[in-house]
Every structure is written in C-alpha cells, then in structure tokens.
Design a protein around this motif. Structure first.
Motif, mmCIF file in Angstrom:
data_model
loop_
_atom_site.group_PDB
_atom_site.id
_atom_site.type_symbol
_atom_site.label_atom_id
_atom_site.label_comp_id
_atom_site.label_asym_id
_atom_site.label_seq_id
_atom_site.Cartn_x
_atom_site.Cartn_y
_atom_site.Cartn_z
ATOM 1 N N ALA A 4 13.625 3.806 -0.874
ATOM 2 C CA ALA A 4 14.258 3.102 0.244
ATOM 3 C C ALA A 4 15.761 2.977 0.036
ATOM 4 O O ALA A 4 16.543 3.063 0.991
ATOM 5 N N LEU A 5 16.192 2.792 -1.197
ATOM 6 C CA LEU A 5 17.615 2.676 -1.487
ATOM 7 C C LEU A 5 18.343 4.014 -1.364
ATOM 8 O O LEU A 5 19.480 4.082 -0.902
ATOM 9 N N LYS A 6 17.687 5.075 -1.766
ATOM 10 C CA LYS A 6 18.340 6.390 -1.763
ATOM 11 C C LYS A 6 18.268 7.077 -0.404
ATOM 12 O O LYS A 6 19.243 7.686 0.058
ATOM 13 N N TYR A 7 17.110 6.972 0.250
ATOM 14 C CA TYR A 7 16.903 7.762 1.462
ATOM 15 C C TYR A 7 16.444 6.948 2.669
ATOM 16 O O TYR A 7 16.503 7.430 3.792
ATOM 17 N N GLY A 8 15.955 5.741 2.443
ATOM 18 C CA GLY A 8 15.305 5.010 3.526
ATOM 19 C C GLY A 8 16.120 3.879 4.100
ATOM 20 O O GLY A 8 17.364 3.893 4.110
ATOM 21 N N ALA A 9 15.401 2.854 4.539
ATOM 22 C CA ALA A 9 16.017 1.767 5.292
ATOM 23 C C ALA A 9 17.077 1.025 4.500
ATOM 24 O O ALA A 9 18.093 0.591 5.060
ATOM 25 N N LEU A 10 16.888 0.842 3.201
ATOM 26 C CA LEU A 10 17.835 0.059 2.415
ATOM 27 C C LEU A 10 19.111 0.828 2.096
ATOM 28 O O LEU A 10 20.036 0.278 1.492
ATOM 29 N N ARG A 11 19.157 2.074 2.528
ATOM 30 C CA ARG A 11 20.394 2.843 2.380
ATOM 31 C C ARG A 11 21.447 2.348 3.369
ATOM 32 O O ARG A 11 22.655 2.466 3.122
ATOM 33 N N HIS A 12 21.019 1.800 4.511
ATOM 34 C CA HIS A 12 21.913 1.255 5.520
ATOM 35 C C HIS A 12 21.992 -0.255 5.369
ATOM 36 O O HIS A 12 21.015 -0.912 4.996
ATOM 37 N N GLN A 13 23.119 -0.805 5.688
ATOM 38 C CA GLN A 13 23.340 -2.230 5.525
ATOM 39 C C GLN A 13 22.392 -3.067 6.377
ATOM 40 O O GLN A 13 21.976 -4.153 5.983
ATOM 41 N N ASP A 14 22.042 -2.558 7.560
ATOM 42 C CA ASP A 14 21.172 -3.315 8.459
ATOM 43 C C ASP A 14 19.694 -3.014 8.252
ATOM 44 O O ASP A 14 18.844 -3.576 8.952
ATOM 45 N N GLY A 15 19.386 -2.129 7.334
ATOM 46 C CA GLY A 15 17.989 -1.757 7.111
ATOM 47 C C GLY A 15 17.175 -2.893 6.519
ATOM 48 O O GLY A 15 17.680 -3.732 5.766
ATOM 49 N N ARG A 16 15.920 -2.916 6.872
ATOM 50 C CA ARG A 16 15.013 -3.946 6.387
ATOM 51 C C ARG A 16 13.693 -3.308 5.942
ATOM 52 O O ARG A 16 13.305 -2.239 6.424
ATOM 53 N N VAL A 17 13.026 -4.016 5.030
ATOM 54 C CA VAL A 17 11.681 -3.621 4.604
ATOM 55 C C VAL A 17 10.764 -4.811 4.842
ATOM 56 O O VAL A 17 11.065 -5.934 4.419
ATOM 57 N N PHE A 18 9.686 -4.568 5.547
ATOM 58 C CA PHE A 18 8.709 -5.617 5.842
ATOM 59 C C PHE A 18 7.445 -5.368 5.013
ATOM 60 O O PHE A 18 6.896 -4.255 5.021
ATOM 61 N N LEU A 19 7.020 -6.416 4.320
ATOM 62 C CA LEU A 19 5.814 -6.323 3.494
ATOM 63 C C LEU A 19 4.779 -7.308 4.013
ATOM 64 O O LEU A 19 5.104 -8.444 4.358
ATOM 65 N N ASN A 20 3.561 -6.872 4.046
ATOM 66 C CA ASN A 20 2.462 -7.800 4.344
ATOM 67 C C ASN A 20 1.194 -7.267 3.709
ATOM 68 O O ASN A 20 1.056 -6.067 3.469
ATOM 69 N N TRP A 21 0.306 -8.155 3.444
ATOM 70 C CA TRP A 21 -0.978 -7.744 2.866
ATOM 71 C C TRP A 21 -2.052 -8.758 3.213
ATOM 72 O O TRP A 21 -1.771 -9.908 3.531
ATOM 73 N N SER A 22 -3.253 -8.298 3.153
ATOM 74 C CA SER A 22 -4.424 -9.134 3.437
ATOM 75 C C SER A 22 -5.561 -8.663 2.554
ATOM 76 O O SER A 22 -5.452 -7.641 1.866
ATOM 77 N N VAL A 23 -6.641 -9.381 2.597
ATOM 78 C CA VAL A 23 -7.838 -9.009 1.835
ATOM 79 C C VAL A 23 -8.999 -8.851 2.805
ATOM 80 O O VAL A 23 -9.286 -9.753 3.589
ATOM 81 N N ALA A 24 -9.628 -7.702 2.763
ATOM 82 C CA ALA A 24 -10.787 -7.432 3.615
ATOM 83 C C ALA A 24 -11.641 -6.385 2.919
ATOM 84 O O ALA A 24 -11.191 -5.693 1.998
ATOM 85 N N ALA A 25 -12.866 -6.265 3.358
ATOM 86 C CA ALA A 25 -13.778 -5.298 2.747
ATOM 87 C C ALA A 25 -13.313 -3.874 3.059
ATOM 88 O O ALA A 25 -12.869 -3.577 4.171
ATOM 89 N N ASN A 26 -13.426 -2.997 2.069
ATOM 90 C CA ASN A 26 -13.105 -1.591 2.304
ATOM 91 C C ASN A 26 -14.345 -0.868 2.818
ATOM 92 O O ASN A 26 -15.343 -1.489 3.192
ATOM 93 N N GLU A 27 -14.286 0.468 2.861
ATOM 94 C CA GLU A 27 -15.407 1.244 3.414
ATOM 95 C C GLU A 27 -16.685 1.055 2.613
ATOM 96 O O GLU A 27 -17.788 1.211 3.145
ATOM 97 N N GLU A 28 -16.542 0.719 1.315
ATOM 98 C CA GLU A 28 -17.737 0.498 0.483
ATOM 99 C C GLU A 28 -18.215 -0.945 0.534
ATOM 100 O O GLU A 28 -19.173 -1.315 -0.156
ATOM 101 N N GLY A 29 -17.543 -1.770 1.332
ATOM 102 C CA GLY A 29 -17.940 -3.161 1.432
ATOM 103 C C GLY A 29 -17.426 -4.034 0.310
ATOM 104 O O GLY A 29 -17.855 -5.180 0.152
ATOM 105 N N VAL A 30 -16.470 -3.523 -0.486
ATOM 106 C CA VAL A 30 -15.912 -4.268 -1.613
ATOM 107 C C VAL A 30 -14.623 -4.963 -1.167
ATOM 108 O O VAL A 30 -13.809 -4.349 -0.466
ATOM 109 N N PRO A 31 -14.403 -6.219 -1.524
ATOM 110 C CA PRO A 31 -13.141 -6.881 -1.172
ATOM 111 C C PRO A 31 -11.953 -6.070 -1.694
ATOM 112 O O PRO A 31 -11.906 -5.704 -2.870
ATOM 113 N N ALA A 32 -11.009 -5.800 -0.806
ATOM 114 C CA ALA A 32 -9.886 -4.946 -1.172
ATOM 115 C C ALA A 32 -8.591 -5.490 -0.594
ATOM 116 O O ALA A 32 -8.580 -6.184 0.426
ATOM 117 N N VAL A 33 -7.500 -5.167 -1.283
ATOM 118 C CA VAL A 33 -6.171 -5.528 -0.806
ATOM 119 C C VAL A 33 -5.696 -4.447 0.165
ATOM 120 O O VAL A 33 -5.746 -3.258 -0.151
#
Length: 362
Positions: free
Chosen positions: A253-282
């Motif tokens: 992000a610093l070299k090629y992506g959003a953080l290369r520009h002064q106004d660039g931003r990175v949004f992070l989010n995560w949740s926990v839900a079952a994956n395809e195998e039914g196992v709790p996953a991030v």
C-alpha cells in the motif's frame, strides 16, 4: 499435636501390621494428623500386594517382622512398584544394624512401638518431603517441556527467516531494495514475537497484532481505519503468520497502493462466522480507497506469494486479491483453530512445521 497444613485431602496410608492391638494403637496416633488419614491395613504378603495394586498410597507403614513376610521384603517390593512413596518402619524390634540397612535400601524413617508418640510427626515429615520431591519433579518436567517447545519454535522461526532471506534476494533488483524488503519482513516477525512475549506466549488479540504491525510502517495511523470488528484472539502461530500478511499488505500500500497518496485510506474490518466446513472462521477485509489507479499485475512477486502461501499453509484458510481500479481489496478467511493441530503452537502433528515453512516460499 502436629499442626499439618499440607493438604485439604486426607493422606492415604497403607499399614502392614499383623497385630490387632498394635494396629489400633498406630491408628490412634495417626488420628492426630489433620485431616485424619485414611488407613488400609494388610496383615500378610498377599493383602499387601493386593493393596498396592488397587490404589496409590501417600505413605507405607510396615512392621519389621510378620508371620509369612518381613519388612525388608515389603520395602523392596515398595521400592520396585512405588519408589516415590515414603516407607516407614513401625516396629518393636529394630536394631541399629537393621535400621542402617533399611535406610540404605530406601526406607524413609523408623519409629519404635515403644515411642509411638513420634509416629504422627514422622508421617507428617515424610509427607512434606514427598510433596517437595514431587513438586521439584513437576517443575523439572515443566522446564524440559518449555525447553523442547522453545527449541521447536526457534527451529521454525529460523527456517522461515532463511526462506525469506533467500526469496527476498531473488525478488530484489538492488541492494537497497533487498535490505528494505528484508528488514520489513523480519521486523514484522520480531514485532509479532514481542507481542506474544508480552502475553507469555499465549494468545494475542487480532487488533493488537494489526496495530503493532501497521505502526511500524505508517506514521499517520489515522489513515488506517478499523471499521466493523469483533474481539478475536489468535494463537501464537496464527499471530506470527497474520503479521507477515499484514506487513506485505502495508508495504504494498505504501509503495503502490492507497497509502502512496496523501489522501489514500485503508479500511479494515473483520467478523467471525462459519466457513464452508462449518468451522468458526475469521473473515478479514483489507480495502484501499482514494489511491492511484491500479491495474492487475502481469506476474506475482514474492510478496503476493508470501500472502497466499501464508494464508493457505499457515492459517489453513483462503485469500482473494482484487485489483480493482477503485482500490485494492484483500479478503481473507481462516479458521480460528485448526482442528488438526494438537501441539502448543498449533503445529499439525502429522507433518513437520519446518517443512511447511519451506513450502511457503517454493
């Protein structure tokens, strides 16, 4: 009266004594102990062997002479079957030579029946010494476990370091680029290990891993915005692996992506839900906005390979990289706990962790 505070549980005592009167007298003196011990009496060899086979005892008390048996033989049997159990002779006849020989063979103490007042104190002292030996043994076993675990982790870490050094060199065009890329990756590993050290190498919060890794690259932390998030803790292996992924994302992000520009931003989010195998996953998303226009790369470098292989091999998850013109997006899904992992750091017992580190970079 002895004042014993050694345990809230009554001691289990095996008494080898053929005389009913002597047995009653011994039990009377043992009642001075607190809590009052549980006494199982044996009068001959067969009963003595059956008792040792049936249950564990904290102390063995034995007469020196019995009709079909003798105390020295009882001591030898106890030394062979339960060597850590204190053995005390309680006898009316025990000469100096016999006493010395009994100690040489492993007896803990002896009490003359003519001085039975010593019995409770002798038993209490034997129990205390036994507990001390057991605690030393437990501590030593724990130390050995920690040494083996540390050796295992150091071996895995060195394997990963060597692979990263080799592959970073292949993907760098100048010495400065090589040093920069290598130091960034090693710093991410070091930061993750430092965070785990602070938690006594237990679990680390996902948000703490993010802050620790991102802060090393981005001075204006407000440019990285954490949106939807739930408390998630990672085991040591997952924490180190995920920090490596974050390092590559931040560097890119610093070299090629959003953080290369002064106004660039990175949004992070995560949740926990079952994956395809039914196992709790991030379910984790890294989404860049307001950066330069991007185009999908014609070929994948080591950074992309490192992200993909780390998620797939180390975290047993999946990753999707989207090089959309509006901003790069990385979606990661990985189980909170690998069901095939059984050791302290989550390494599958069926395959070597060192080999997985090599697979990461080939």
């Amino acid at each position: 009266m002895p004042n014993s505070e050694y345990s809230a549980h009554p001691a289990r005592i095996l008494l080898l004594e053929d005389s009913v009167l002597d047995a009653e007298l011994i039990c009377e003196h043992l009642r001075q102990l607190h809590p009052e011990p549980e006494v199982r009496r044996a009068t001959k060899k067969a009963e003595y062997l059956a008792a040792l086979d049936d249950m564990e005892f904290d102390v063995i008390l034995a007469d020196f002479s019995l009709p079909d048996f003798d105390g020295m033989s009882a001591l030898e049997i106890a030394h062979a079957l339960v060597p850590d159990t204190p053995f005390i002779f309680v006898s009316g006849v025990l000469g100096e030579e016999a006493a010395i020989e009994s100690f040489r063979r492993g007896a803990t103490d002896y009490v003359l029946k003519q001085r039975m007042i010593r019995l409770a104190a002798a038993v209490e002292r034997a129990l205390a010494e036994s507990r001390e030996r057991a605690e030393r043994k437990r501590v030593e076993q724990h130390r050995e476990l920690l040494v083996r675990e540390l050796s295992h982790r150091v071996k895995n870490t060195m394997a990963m370091v060597m692979s990263i050094v080799r592959r970073t060199a292949k993907g760098s065009f100048t010495v400065d680029e090589y040093v920069e890329n290598l130091m960034g990756r090693l710093r991410a590993m070091a930061d993750a290990h430092a965070l785990l050290f602070e938690t006594n190498w237990n679990e680390a919060a996902l948000e703490d891993v993010i802050h620790r890794t991102i802060a090393a690259y981005i001075r204006s932390v407000e440019r990285v915005i954490i949106g939807e998030a739930v408390p998630v803790t990672l085991d040591p292996r997952a924490a180190v692996a995920f920090s490596m992924v974050l390092n590559e994302l931040a560097t890119n992000a610093l070299k090629y992506g959003a953080l290369r520009h002064q106004d660039g931003r990175v949004f992070l989010n995560w949740s926990v839900a079952a994956n395809e195998e039914g196992v709790p996953a991030v379910h984790f998303r890294w989404q860049e906005q307001d950066g330069p226009a991007i185009t999908p790369p014609k070929s994948h470098g080591f950074g992309t390979t490192l992200i993909t292989r780390t998620i797939e091999y180390e975290l047993q998850g999946s990753v999707r990289l989207d090089f959309d013109q509006s901003g790069f997006v990385c979606d990661v899904i990985f189980p909170l706990r690998d069901p095939g992992c059984d050791d302290a750091d989550g390494t599958p017992l069926s395959s070597g962790h060192v080999r997985d580190q090599e697979d990461l970079t080939h």
